[in-house]
Design an enzyme around this catalytic site. Structure first.
Site, PDB file in Angstrom:
ATOM      1  CD  GLU A 243      56.762  -4.252  17.154  1.00 54.99           C
ATOM      2  OE1 GLU A 243      57.930  -3.821  17.199  1.00 54.99           O
ATOM      3  OE2 GLU A 243      56.503  -5.442  16.967  1.00 54.99           O
ATOM      4  CB  CYS A 277      60.958   0.738  21.375  1.00 54.48           C
ATOM      5  SG  CYS A 277      60.771  -1.007  20.975  1.00 54.48           S
TER       6      CYS A 277
END
Length: 478
Positions: A243, A277
């Site tokens: 990720e 993020c």
């Protein structure tokens, strides 16, 4: 102050790691005994032995133990939230929300793991039944970031264990306290050696992802570190789930309820002080709506109350460190030199409740062009860059004109525009008429430079945490 010694691989008499409260750089938040990089092979050996016994249990037995684990974690929710605020800085209400989401996501993951995904397939040969089954991958190494000290570890621990693996967790050296509490709870509920914690900086991470015997590596963090892990994993042919970063945008095209839209955009931008993020860092707005959008976002930025996350009324926490504060400051300054104009913010906060910490004013930038670094690079701070467009074609080009592909949002009531956005958005997660917070049962997935490998939430996670096998069942010969 929180103190913890690692479950395994602690240096003899060894080095200690201290964390600092980012709201008060002089305040020690926790002390930890660092792990010894040279003992990562021993940690893997312990995990391998524990995993064999764990995999031999029935699915029902494993899931029952993990349900008890989550119940015990729920009882420590306030301790975990407080640890998050002291080490990471986010307001206590946000920290509590993180813990709640982490536990909810974990419960959803247990339900998915109870349906591992094997299947009976159509036969092509008489007397033979083809079946696919899934088995635990083995030993999983997990490396998690500082911005979600509870959610990120549990997002990896729970599926790893639910699918029958052992896991070795390295939390960020900036905020390991929540992971340590999780490990303490695991000691009382789960078999020994099944979940091991190693603590330290980059050297520990490099050793963990390079040591033979690790079957899968799951990492959340920067693109640069993800690429380094990719190279290290290749030597041992370890499976990967990465990720990585994002430069997420919200397109504002036509909005009947502008206040509701801007509330969601500002929330997605400034939650966790933009250190997510999935944060919205670009707002791409139709030119005729630009002034009202800029004014509304600026008003919401000015309404935030910075300060220590433990103080009542705080709605904006600090950045994680002086180094990160300098980076955010430098990025905004570079953006201004390249033509952006500051509407609000754009400065380090140094007075009052912000005097001792790493605080940056929530910032809105206008007149941003697509080639400006603030429109291309992940800032990871409370900064919104506003870009304008005339046509939907132009908006989609701006949306996809970055190296990332994590999440994107559109605000529109035009079904034609919505269809075009869904079909053309080069993002793993696509939102229409709401912010970028994902549901607990939906895949968390990025494409392009935002992710590699299987998603980390939902049924698709089985593709990383298990291996698939083809079985051919023939009739006994008589």
């Amino acid at each position: 102050m929180y103190e913890f010694e690692t479950i395994a691989a602690a240096s003899d008499g060894g080095a200690r790691l201290e964390t600092r409260n980012p709201a008060d750089r002089h305040s020690v938040a926790g002390r930890y005994l660092s792990s010894d990089p040279s003992r990562m092979g021993d940690v893997v050996g312990v995990a391998r032995a524990a995993q064999r016994d764990w995999a031999a249990l029935s699915d029902a037995a494993r899931l029952s133990l993990l349900a008890r684990f989550l119940t015990s974690l729920s009882a420590r929710a306030q301790d975990i939230a407080r640890s998050i605020t002291i080490e990471q800085g986010k307001p206590l209400a946000e920290a509590r929300g993180e813990v709640t989401k982490a536990l909810d996501e974990s419960a959803q993951m247990l339900a998915s793991a109870g349906r591992p995904g094997g299947a009976v397939h159509a036969t092509t040969r008489a007397g033979v039944t083809p079946v696919t089954v899934r088995r635990p991958r083995g030993v999983i190494a997990a490396l998690t970031p500082w911005n979600f000290p509870a959610l990120s570890p549990l997002r990896k621990i729970v599926p790893a264990l639910a699918f029958g693996n052992a896991i070795i967790l390295k939390p960020s050296e900036f905020s390991p306290g929540a992971a340590c509490i999780i490990a303490e709870v695991a000691r009382d509920v789960l078999p020994e050696g099944l979940l091991q914690l190693v603590i330290g900086g980059a050297e520990i991470g490099r050793e963990l992802v390079s040591v033979p015997g690790v079957d899968g590596i799951t990492f959340t963090g920067s693109v640069a570190t993800g690429k380094a892990i990719y190279r290290a994993a290749a030597d041992n042919l370890a499976e990967l789930s990465l990720e990585l970063g994002g430069k997420n945008a919200a397109i504002i095209h036509d909005v009947p309820q502008m206040d509701r839209c801007l509330d969601q955009v500002a929330g997605a931008a400034f939650l966790c002080s933009g250190q997510r993020c999935t944060a919205i860092s670009r707002v791409i707005v139709r030119s005729e709506l630009a002034e009202s959008v800029i004014e509304g976002l600026a008003a919401r930025a000015r309404s935030l109350v910075p300060g220590d996350g433990l103080q009542q009324g705080t709605t904006l926490g600090p950045l994680i460190s002086d180094q990160h504060l300098s980076r955010v400051t430098g990025m905004v300054a570079l953006g201004v030199r390249r033509g952006a104009r500051i509407v609000t913010g754009g400065a380090v906060l140094t007075g009052g409740a912000c005097a001792k910490g790493h605080f940056y004013a929530p910032t809105v930038l206008r007149d941003v062009t697509s080639d400006n670094p603030v429109a291309q690079e992940e800032i990871f701070g409370p900064v919104i860059s506003v870009l304008t467009y005339e046509t939907l074609d132009e908006a989609m080009q701006l949306l996809n004109g970055v190296e990332f592909g994590l999440t994107a949002a559109l605000f529109s009531s035009d079904i034609t525009v919505i269809d075009r956005f869904i079909a053309g958005s080069e993002s793993g997660m696509i939102h229409v008429n709401h912010g970028t917070t994902p549901d607990s049962n939906m895949p968390f997935v990025g494409i392009r430079n935002s992710g590699v490998g299987a998603c980390s939430v939902g049924p698709g996670a089985a593709a990383f945490y298990t291996t698939e096998h083809a079985v051919y069942l023939g009739r006994p010969q008589v």
